[in-house]
Design an enzyme around this catalytic site. Sequence first.
Site, mmCIF file in Angstrom:
data_model
loop_
_atom_site.group_PDB
_atom_site.id
_atom_site.type_symbol
_atom_site.label_atom_id
_atom_site.label_comp_id
_atom_site.label_asym_id
_atom_site.label_seq_id
_atom_site.Cartn_x
_atom_site.Cartn_y
_atom_site.Cartn_z
ATOM 1 N N TYR A 90 -7.298 3.208 0.933
ATOM 2 C CA TYR A 90 -6.084 3.780 0.349
ATOM 3 C C TYR A 90 -6.113 3.650 -1.171
ATOM 4 O O TYR A 90 -5.884 4.618 -1.900
ATOM 5 C CB TYR A 90 -4.848 3.072 0.908
ATOM 6 C CG TYR A 90 -3.573 3.400 0.166
ATOM 7 C CD1 TYR A 90 -2.978 4.648 0.292
ATOM 8 C CD2 TYR A 90 -2.967 2.458 -0.673
ATOM 9 C CE1 TYR A 90 -1.806 4.960 -0.391
ATOM 10 C CE2 TYR A 90 -1.796 2.756 -1.357
ATOM 11 C CZ TYR A 90 -1.226 4.009 -1.211
ATOM 12 O OH TYR A 90 -0.075 4.314 -1.902
ATOM 13 N N ALA A 91 -6.411 2.446 -1.660
ATOM 14 C CA ALA A 91 -6.471 2.224 -3.106
ATOM 15 C C ALA A 91 -7.547 3.084 -3.745
ATOM 16 O O ALA A 91 -7.360 3.642 -4.833
ATOM 17 C CB ALA A 91 -6.734 0.749 -3.389
#
Length: 435
Positions: free
Chosen positions: A247-248
């Site tokens: 996600y990051a």
Amino acid sequence: MSHLDHTPSTPGKFKIDKSPYYSRTRWHSSVAKLTLWSSLFVTFLFLFFYRSPSSSSNNPPSSDPSRRYLASATWGGAAWEKRVRTSARIRSRNGFSVLVTGAAGFVGTHVSSALKRRGDGVLGIDNFNDYYDPTLKRARQALLERGGVFIVEGDINDVALLKKLFDIVPFTHVMHLAAQAGVRYAMQNPGSYVHSNIAGFVSLLEVCKDADPQPAIVWASSSSVYGLNTKVPFSEKDRTDQPASLYAATKKAGEEIAHTYNHIYGLSLTGLRFFTVYGPWGRPDMAYFFFTKDILKGKSIPIFEAANHGTVARDFTYIDDIVKGCLGSLDTAEKSTGSGGKKKRPAQLRVFNLGNTSPVPVTDLVSILERLLKVKAKRNVMKLPRNGDVPYTHANISYAQKEFGYKATTDLQTGLKKFVRWYLSYYGDKKAVAR
């Protein structure tokens, strides 16, 4: 419920003296390295995860059963176009016409409502996927529609739909909040993050660069981009090339993609790194939300601790404070400088932290919930798993303060009280109300 948190405050437009962006906000000298890194990373992700969805303008992708869409996303026709125009109509002097992606999401609902209340034209778009309870998204949709905001049901990868919306409405701004959220879910369905956070962002930017006029774009990045950094508080100048989760990594890739479209096409782009947003109408996958649910049901809740029994803490930021940051960013966004997909001169490029600047241990959050719910939590203390979660977040907001006077004003005790009041009312937990 007929309003947001019994209606959060609506900030007015910010009036400041703007100075040339180039003089103070160009990304630091390592941007070339970061751009190269991001380009390689995005290429890798596309090769391994991305599958091009159908280009049909009437049906969203459905190849992944875990991310199926729950309703037909048909669009078009005279009545539909009238609803689009009516929703996007500006009703205040010097107001904006804003396309809000992810409008049925947590932040999207609050931002759309705030924009509409102050007189801006607002049109939403959302695919209503089932990552979490879609009935909550439908309730948010009904809430916004009562306030005059129409949400078009469709996917941001549907380029034909996006082009049609821009043909109907000359949007001055885009508030891009649509994304596949959550750190842990990436271990189950990595492709959904590439589809939404990378491919979807590119699809939107492609349409925006060709629009006439080009809109200014404010979009949601994430505090997760700080990844494995140990220096706190996190500053926009800190390195962000050590993501701890997929996600990051997709959010970091988005920041590099934004730089590219700004550099080549003259799009005005402002990225917002949100820090652990909470509040009424929130996301059920967030800890404060499912802690509340499980405490009321008498279930045990996981309390993570860092290495060597270290404290896990978050810079919890109340939704109204995030809305103030979103509107402040829109109000200070300069116009894009391209035309017909060609850049005429340098355009604004910014990234801001939006946080509360007061990290709170997760154990304290649980204690506050216990007092508000009048129920003792069953705590299950365990080590922080290797699933992308980081032990500590802390925002440095001095840049946003300087640019548009941003400052969070809601402490965790006050914000959680408002959330709990909404939760008990929305879910009708009569036993909890009686306590």
